[in-house]
Design an enzyme around this catalytic site. Structure first.
Site, PDB file in Angstrom:
ATOM      1  N   HIS A   9      56.111   6.435  65.766  1.00 56.11           N
ATOM      2  CA  HIS A   9      54.829   6.925  66.264  1.00 56.11           C
ATOM      3  C   HIS A   9      54.579   8.348  65.779  1.00 56.11           C
ATOM      4  O   HIS A   9      55.472   9.194  65.836  1.00 56.11           O
ATOM      5  CB  HIS A   9      54.818   6.897  67.790  1.00 56.11           C
ATOM      6  CG  HIS A   9      55.093   5.539  68.345  1.00 56.11           C
ATOM      7  ND1 HIS A   9      54.145   4.543  68.376  1.00 56.11           N
ATOM      8  CD2 HIS A   9      56.223   4.999  68.836  1.00 56.11           C
ATOM      9  CE1 HIS A   9      54.677   3.443  68.891  1.00 56.11           C
ATOM     10  NE2 HIS A   9      55.947   3.693  69.175  1.00 56.11           N
ATOM     11  N   HIS A  16      39.288  13.890  58.087  1.00 57.04           N
ATOM     12  CA  HIS A  16      39.866  12.777  57.339  1.00 57.04           C
ATOM     13  C   HIS A  16      39.817  13.161  55.862  1.00 57.04           C
ATOM     14  O   HIS A  16      38.822  12.943  55.186  1.00 57.04           O
ATOM     15  CB  HIS A  16      39.053  11.510  57.610  1.00 57.04           C
ATOM     16  CG  HIS A  16      39.618  10.290  56.977  1.00 57.04           C
ATOM     17  ND1 HIS A  16      40.680   9.611  57.529  1.00 57.04           N
ATOM     18  CD2 HIS A  16      39.279   9.638  55.856  1.00 57.04           C
ATOM     19  CE1 HIS A  16      40.969   8.576  56.758  1.00 57.04           C
ATOM     20  NE2 HIS A  16      40.125   8.573  55.739  1.00 57.04           N
ATOM     21  N   THR A  71      37.200   0.336  49.953  1.00 53.19           N
ATOM     22  CA  THR A  71      38.033   0.563  51.134  1.00 53.19           C
ATOM     23  C   THR A  71      37.411  -0.070  52.379  1.00 53.19           C
ATOM     24  O   THR A  71      37.828   0.216  53.486  1.00 53.19           O
ATOM     25  CB  THR A  71      38.231   2.071  51.386  1.00 53.19           C
ATOM     26  OG1 THR A  71      36.955   2.670  51.577  1.00 53.19           O
ATOM     27  CG2 THR A  71      38.971   2.744  50.248  1.00 53.19           C
TER      28      THR A  71
END
Length: 154
Positions: A9, A16, A71
């Site tokens: 994790h 981004h 994408t």
């Protein structure tokens, strides 16, 4: 690390792109921080390893674009997951972007942070206990986005 990826994790926060921030201080395997887990399991984990993992995560979209010319599958899966959390009122913790007001000394810019998502959409943005260096990188990420917005002509 030789374990199921679902037991590893970590968070990437901020914008981004190139100034996104890997939160290494909170990354863990089975609840153990990486610097505790690796020696127990005889795994070396160096700064070079961190850099390589970060670059692979940061550049994943470019690699997918090179191979598939698009994408949209990743975007579609992400939208599906967020929609599922909302429709099922899951209180899921997802790293989604929203306008930040006060977290980490940042205001008036949208950044990705771990967020509780439920029927309300964004229920609560979580403020992680980041190291000072990670807060600084996140603030730099916010400043970069603010500068881009400032330069846009509407």
């Amino acid at each position: 690390f030789n374990v199921d990826a679902r037991n590893v994790h970590g968070y990437i926060i901020g914008e981004h792109g190139d100034s996104e921030v890997a939160v290494w201080s909170l990354a863990n395997i089975g609840g153990m921080k990486l610097d505790q887990y690796c020696p127990i399991c005889s795994n070396a984990f160096t700064l070079d390893d961190k850099i390589k993992i970060f670059e692979n995560v940061r550049d994943a979209g470019y690699h997918i674009l090179e191979r598939k010319d698009a994408t949209y599958y990743g975007v579609a899966l992400t939208i599906r997951r967020i929609t599922q959390a909302i429709l099922r009122n899951e209180n899921a913790i997802l790293t989604v972007s929203s306008v930040i007001n006060g977290q980490y000394g940042i205001n008036d810019i949208a950044l990705s942070l771990p967020t509780i998502v439920n029927r309300q959409g964004i229920n609560k943005v979580l403020e992680l206990p980041l190291e000072e260096s990670e807060v600084s990188l996140l603030q730099t990420s916010a400043d970069k986005l603010k500068q881009i917005l400032k330069n846009l002509k509407f």
